[in-house]
Design an enzyme around this catalytic site. Sequence first.
Site, PDB file in Angstrom:
ATOM      1  N   GLU A   2       0.806  -1.226   0.000  1.00  0.00           N
ATOM      2  CA  GLU A   2       0.000   0.000   0.000  1.00  0.00           C
ATOM      3  C   GLU A   2       0.836   1.271   0.000  1.00  0.00           C
ATOM      4  O   GLU A   2       0.465   2.273  -0.632  1.00  0.00           O
ATOM      5  CB  GLU A   2      -0.954  -0.012   1.192  1.00  0.00           C
ATOM      6  CG  GLU A   2      -2.126  -0.959   1.052  1.00  0.00           C
ATOM      7  CD  GLU A   2      -1.794  -2.404   1.364  1.00  0.00           C
ATOM      8  OE1 GLU A   2      -2.664  -3.270   1.187  1.00  0.00           O
ATOM      9  OE2 GLU A   2      -0.643  -2.658   1.812  1.00  0.00           O
ATOM     10  N   HIS A  39      -8.748  -5.467   9.807  1.00  0.00           N
ATOM     11  CA  HIS A  39      -9.451  -5.314   8.538  1.00  0.00           C
ATOM     12  C   HIS A  39     -10.832  -4.690   8.739  1.00  0.00           C
ATOM     13  O   HIS A  39     -11.713  -4.867   7.904  1.00  0.00           O
ATOM     14  CB  HIS A  39      -9.622  -6.679   7.846  1.00  0.00           C
ATOM     15  CG  HIS A  39      -8.350  -7.320   7.434  1.00  0.00           C
ATOM     16  ND1 HIS A  39      -7.507  -7.926   8.332  1.00  0.00           N
ATOM     17  CD2 HIS A  39      -7.757  -7.443   6.211  1.00  0.00           C
ATOM     18  CE1 HIS A  39      -6.458  -8.420   7.689  1.00  0.00           C
ATOM     19  NE2 HIS A  39      -6.587  -8.135   6.399  1.00  0.00           N
TER      20      HIS A  39
END
Length: 328
Positions: free
Chosen positions: A66, A134
């Site tokens: 990311e 998450h």
Amino acid sequence: MRGGAAATRVYFREAIARALSEEMARDPALVLIGQDIGRFGGAYREFTGLFERYGAQRVRDAPVAEAAMIGVGVGAAAAGVRALVSITYMDFLMLGLDPLVNYAAKARYKTGGQLRVPLVVKATAGARGQGVAHSQCIEAWLMSVPGLVVVAPATAADAYGLLKSALRHDGPVLFVDHKRLYPTAGELPAEEALVPFGRARIARAGSDVTIAAHAYTVRVALAAAEELAREGVDCEVIDLRSLAPLDVDTLVMSVTRTGALVTVEEGQATCGVGAEVAARVREARGREPFRVARVAALPAPVSSNPILEAACLPDAARVGAAVRALLS
């Protein structure tokens, strides 16, 4: 434009895909970067059909990195490409905060307006049985960054309209979509309808209490409002839509009518969206009193255990209890 056509009912994910496809057709400089967004069509299928139509040069699959994804997106945008970077889980947006916050959001200021970074970071937030790393909603972290726009749609129409506005904006935008909204559906207007930044939506009119929410918690607030209506409590639900800039005027007008404000969010109450909303309304109203309460996730990591997850998150029952306590 889809002139002459009737409004269509689409899923939240389809509204995103339609906005992306139309903007890619309109702007050949727009490039998408993300994990599994190519032939797979995205983790939530919100990129379905784009790879086949626009090819691998414009719909680019990325490794699980990311920081690199956002760094590449920021650099590409600064170099003249319009970029959208998709972060499958908002939690991992943390890895890319340096290029987003210290470069993209500050580029216009550091160069006296000579450099722009037309970047959209699409980050999927919220809990849905996927555990502590998450499930987080950290949009409140980014609301305080000068130069960064933060939006969070609650409906398919607003996902479409806000994303199109974001993809035409000259500065960086954080577009927050909640994973529990993907299977929901809503009406999409026949004509192209962009949603401007900094303008909230009155999702339900009412006179007794104002409930301010964004993204998935708008649905929670509306469910609570329906329950409370059966008890004779008339709730006004404000869908914030845009967190930075924030539509303080709409909030103040609503609270002036109701005299009470309840904020709802899936993030943390400490330094959260609700804290900022309440403070801004308080500042705008000056000495005029009003009652306020905040409903948020409990101060604990969100468990993948469904019972513990549900206990942690705000729901209609908790919102209803907060409203009753406030009005009593």
